[in-house]
Enzyme design. Structure first.
Site, PDB file in Angstrom:
ATOM      1  N   THR A 143     -23.472  73.164 -49.184  1.00 51.33           N
ATOM      2  CA  THR A 143     -22.450  74.143 -49.815  1.00 51.33           C
ATOM      3  C   THR A 143     -21.182  73.388 -50.103  1.00 51.33           C
ATOM      4  OG1 THR A 143     -23.274  76.162 -48.391  1.00 51.33           O
ATOM      5  CG2 THR A 143     -20.927  76.070 -49.025  1.00 51.33           C
ATOM      6  N   GLU A 144     -21.053  72.351 -49.428  1.00 51.68           N
ATOM      7  CA  GLU A 144     -19.928  71.446 -49.890  1.00 51.68           C
ATOM      8  C   GLU A 144     -19.861  70.874 -51.166  1.00 51.68           C
ATOM      9  OE1 GLU A 144     -19.860  68.145 -47.227  1.00 51.68           O
ATOM     10  OE2 GLU A 144     -18.475  67.033 -48.327  1.00 51.68           O
ATOM     11  N   GLY A 165     -28.743  72.411 -52.679  1.00 48.36           N
ATOM     12  CA  GLY A 165     -28.137  71.457 -51.743  1.00 48.36           C
ATOM     13  C   GLY A 165     -26.960  72.010 -50.794  1.00 48.36           C
ATOM     14  N   GLU A 215     -24.180  74.374 -40.291  1.00 51.42           N
ATOM     15  CA  GLU A 215     -25.477  74.128 -40.465  1.00 51.42           C
ATOM     16  C   GLU A 215     -25.830  72.549 -39.842  1.00 51.42           C
ATOM     17  OE1 GLU A 215     -26.530  73.339 -44.673  1.00 51.42           O
ATOM     18  OE2 GLU A 215     -28.292  74.544 -44.442  1.00 51.42           O
ATOM     19  N   GLY A 225     -22.062  72.037 -53.491  1.00 50.94           N
ATOM     20  CA  GLY A 225     -22.133  73.356 -54.375  1.00 50.94           C
ATOM     21  C   GLY A 225     -20.801  73.582 -55.102  1.00 50.94           C
ATOM     22  N   GLU A 276     -28.131  77.270 -54.783  1.00 50.67           N
ATOM     23  CA  GLU A 276     -28.789  77.768 -53.876  1.00 50.67           C
ATOM     24  C   GLU A 276     -28.185  76.649 -52.684  1.00 50.67           C
ATOM     25  OE1 GLU A 276     -30.737  77.762 -51.035  1.00 50.67           O
ATOM     26  OE2 GLU A 276     -32.706  77.325 -52.040  1.00 50.67           O
ATOM     27  N   CYS A 317     -33.365  75.063 -46.022  1.00 51.30           N
ATOM     28  CA  CYS A 317     -31.923  75.858 -45.812  1.00 51.30           C
ATOM     29  C   CYS A 317     -32.133  77.116 -45.348  1.00 51.30           C
ATOM     30  CB  CYS A 317     -31.622  76.078 -47.452  1.00 51.30           C
ATOM     31  SG  CYS A 317     -32.814  76.555 -48.570  1.00 51.30           S
ATOM     32  N   LYS A 346     -32.300  65.596 -62.000  1.00 48.56           N
ATOM     33  CA  LYS A 346     -31.877  64.794 -61.153  1.00 48.56           C
ATOM     34  C   LYS A 346     -32.565  64.940 -59.849  1.00 48.56           C
ATOM     35  CE  LYS A 346     -28.527  63.569 -58.504  1.00 48.56           C
ATOM     36  NZ  LYS A 346     -29.250  62.936 -57.604  1.00 48.56           N
TER      37      LYS A 346
HETATM   38  P1  ADP Z   1     -27.498  66.628 -48.439  1.00 46.28           P
HETATM   39  O1  ADP Z   1     -26.155  66.674 -48.080  1.00 46.28           O
HETATM   40  O2  ADP Z   1     -28.349  67.536 -47.602  1.00 46.28           O
HETATM   41  O3  ADP Z   1     -28.095  65.202 -48.829  1.00 46.28           O
HETATM   42  P2  ADP Z   1     -26.523  67.284 -51.127  1.00 46.28           P
HETATM   43  O4  ADP Z   1     -25.966  68.578 -51.253  1.00 46.28           O
HETATM   44  O5  ADP Z   1     -25.651  66.095 -50.877  1.00 46.28           O
HETATM   45  O6  ADP Z   1     -27.428  67.322 -49.711  1.00 46.28           O
HETATM   46  O7  ADP Z   1     -27.202  66.804 -52.141  1.00 46.28           O
HETATM   47  C1  ADP Z   1     -28.119  67.617 -53.140  1.00 46.28           C
HETATM   48  C2  ADP Z   1     -28.227  66.913 -54.396  1.00 46.28           C
HETATM   49  O8  ADP Z   1     -26.975  66.735 -54.723  1.00 46.28           O
HETATM   50  C3  ADP Z   1     -29.049  65.538 -54.400  1.00 46.28           C
HETATM   51  O9  ADP Z   1     -29.538  65.416 -55.639  1.00 46.28           O
HETATM   52  C4  ADP Z   1     -27.581  64.540 -54.664  1.00 46.28           C
HETATM   53  O10 ADP Z   1     -27.588  63.487 -55.438  1.00 46.28           O
HETATM   54  C5  ADP Z   1     -26.530  65.682 -55.251  1.00 46.28           C
HETATM   55  N1  ADP Z   1     -25.253  65.404 -55.235  1.00 46.28           N
HETATM   56  C6  ADP Z   1     -24.505  64.861 -54.211  1.00 46.28           C
HETATM   57  N2  ADP Z   1     -23.194  64.889 -54.536  1.00 46.28           N
HETATM   58  C7  ADP Z   1     -23.113  65.375 -55.846  1.00 46.28           C
HETATM   59  C8  ADP Z   1     -21.924  65.494 -56.520  1.00 46.28           C
HETATM   60  N3  ADP Z   1     -20.683  65.407 -56.332  1.00 46.28           N
HETATM   61  N4  ADP Z   1     -22.168  66.207 -58.069  1.00 46.28           N
HETATM   62  C9  ADP Z   1     -23.403  66.245 -58.351  1.00 46.28           C
HETATM   63  N5  ADP Z   1     -24.587  66.126 -57.446  1.00 46.28           N
HETATM   64  C10 ADP Z   1     -24.249  65.762 -56.294  1.00 46.28           C
END
Ligand code: ADP
Length: 497
Positions: free
Chosen positions: A246-247, A244, A400, A249, A266, A300, A191
């Site tokens: 940490t939140e 992506g 960050e 993650g 990561e 990152c 995705k």
């Molecule tokens: P940023 O805050 O830099 O946009 P994210 O961590 O939100 O980074 O996003 C990184 C990836 O994780 C994207 O592909 C996003 O669609 C996906 N993502 C965001 N929220 C969720 C979630 N609750 N579950 C799974 N994937 C998610």
């Protein structure tokens, strides 16, 4: 012949309505019929309408990946055949490098000069490096002490892998995820980030052109809290690899609990970059620029906490600020651009919020801190910003920012700087600038970070492991370290009695 912006905008790929997703070797619209738009962040114009994957699409993609895995569609190919497909994909990436670089630059905003010289070649190189591993995934023979037993291990794939990637290096992230997973014999549902789905989908076309069996790679664009969350929680997915924040993650980890799927993460960072007085000053300042302003600071590993020895602090801050204020800001697709726009209005707001917070907490921007003239640069631009008068406890020194904003922090001793550098919930990367070999090794040993760069910064290679200490993540990507993350060991006991 070089590919121009108008060629891309009129290409068959971008003029689909919508750009479709790849499930079971077919290009399809979403089950719901929903679509979303992806933008050029330098102008806000719509680049394409993309099929929006939801729960049903993820379910179908997982079923396709499961079928391709269990039927042996992938695993029944010989390692040599699988390696050849990965190698062929690398060739196709190179053959389409101009188009991919421009597409990346338009969708993400990154300067084309870097997309063309770094993102695309490194993505190709990644597939090539892992093409080599397919024929080398060996187990061991184990010298057990039980009489008359022959015991050996097999390194087997995990099964169906879900991969969720961010928007900052869209094609490279797809390569970092797909290449090792496929090399190890897994099948995949990828995705891409909702902000930057285009190069991953174009890569999907190249995957089909290379001749990968149907269902081995499925690519479902969509949003995090729908498509991403469904994939992370899916009971028939064996592993999730995520890059992506940490939140998010932490959410992925929680979602994985249902079937105890394997997880690698990561995540974010607030990486220290330390300049000692005996450093090669020119190199260090250029390095500090690259550490924080490369990819608009949306990296990152960005060296966002710049520790500078007090004896050279004023000189470094003055030269760094001068170089920052001279950066050529512009649309990514302009070959002269050094600093492109941020990815989205949300990201611009986030970075502006941190800059205001820094000011209100007493820090002073020596350069930057504003949006450039909106008439000339209407997109999501922000000036490269260097903050002085910062304390370790300020929000801008702890959180960050993910933008071109660096906090400068003076220090006096090695012990002091390593202690302060390590006082962070993150531990992704660090930089050390010194010509003293002993000091370089002493400091790198003391730093709690998954990657330490000495007299360089933000260098990556498919062969060199990368990943985080502390809340910067679990597991490693790249190098042979990542093979553990995409395989499981089977121990076989044979009674020879
Ligand atoms: P940023 O805050 O830099 O946009 P994210 O961590 O939100 O980074 O996003 C990184 C990836 O994780 C994207 O592909 C996003 O669609 C996906 N993502 C965001 N929220 C969720 C979630 N609750 N579950 C799974 N994937 C998610």
């Amino acid at each position: 012949m070089a590919v121009g912006v108008s060629d891309i905008l009129q290409s068959a790929f971008l003029t689909q309505h919508p750009v479709k997703m790849l499930i079971k070797g077919q290009w399809v619209e979403s089950a719901s019929g929903k679509t979303f738009e992806t933008f050029d962040p330098s102008s806000g114009r719509v680049l394409a309408t993309v099929a929006e994957g939801g729960q049903e699409d993820i379910d179908r993609a997982v079923r396709a990946a499961r079928k391709a895995f269990e039927s042996g569609g992938w695993s029944r190919l010989t390692p040599s055949q699988r390696g050849r497909l990965l190698w062929k994909l690398a060739d196709l990436i190179e053959q389409n490098a101009d188009e991919l670089a421009l597409l990346e630059s338009l969708d993400n905003g990154k300067p084309i000069r870097y997309a063309r010289s770094i993102d695309i070649p490194q993505a190709a190189d990644h597939f090539r490096y892992f093409a080599g591993w397919v024929t080398k995934l060996e187990g061991n023979t184990i010298p057990v002490s039980v009489p008359n037993m022959f015991t050996y291990t097999l390194r087997e794939p995990l099964g169906v892998v879900g991969q969720i990637i961010p928007w900052n290096f869209p094609l490279q992230m797809a390569a970092w995820k797909l290449a090792p997973a496929l090399a190890c014999g897994n099948t995949v549902v990828l995705k891409p980030a909702e902000q930057t789905p285009l190069t991953a989908l174009r890569l999907g076309e190249l995957i089909c052109e290379a001749g990968f069996p149907r269902g081995v790679v499925n690519i479902v664009p969509g949003f995090g809290d729908t498509a991403g969350a469904t994939l992370a929680a899916h009971p028939d997915v064996d592993k999730i690899a995520f890059t992506g924040s940490t939140e998010v993650g932490k959410k992925i980890l929680q979602a994985s609990v249902g079937n105890l799927k394997k997880v690698t993460l990561e995540l974010g960072g607030k990486s220290p970059n330390i300049i000692f007085p005996d450093a090669d000053m020119k190199l260090a300042i250029r390095g500090a620029m690259n550490a924080i302003f490369f990819n608009q600071g949306q990296v990152c590993t960005a060296g966002s906490r710049l520790f500078v020895h007090t004896s050279i602090y004023d000189q470094v801050i003055s030269e760094l600020s001068k170089a920052a204020s001279n950066m050529k800001i512009g649309a990514g697709a302009d070959p002269a651009t050094e600093l492109g726009p941020l990815i989205s209005p949300e990201q611009l707001e986030r970075v502006k919020h941190y800059i205001e917070l820094g000011r209100s907490e007493g820090a002073v921007p020596v350069t930057g801190g504003q949006r450039p003239e909106r008439e000339q640069l209407p997109g999501y631009f922000i000036q490269p910003t260097v903050f002085d008068k910062v304390h370790d406890q300020m929000t801008i020194a702890r959180e960050e920012i993910f933008g071109p904003v660096v906090v400068a922090l003076p220090f006096d001793t090695i012990e002091e700087v390593t202690t302060r550098a390590n006082r962070s919930m993150y531990g992704l990367a660090a930089g050390v600038w010194t010509t003293d070999v002993k000091k370089a090794h002493e400091v790198s040993a003391a730093l709690k970070a998954g990657v330490v760069w000495i007299n360089t910064y933000n260098v990556f290679d498919a062969a060199a492991p990368m990943g985080g200490y502390k809340q910067s993540g679990y597991g490693r990507e790249m190098g042979h370290a990542v093979l553990d993350a995409y395989t499981q060991l089977k121990t076989v006991w044979v009674n020879l009695w």
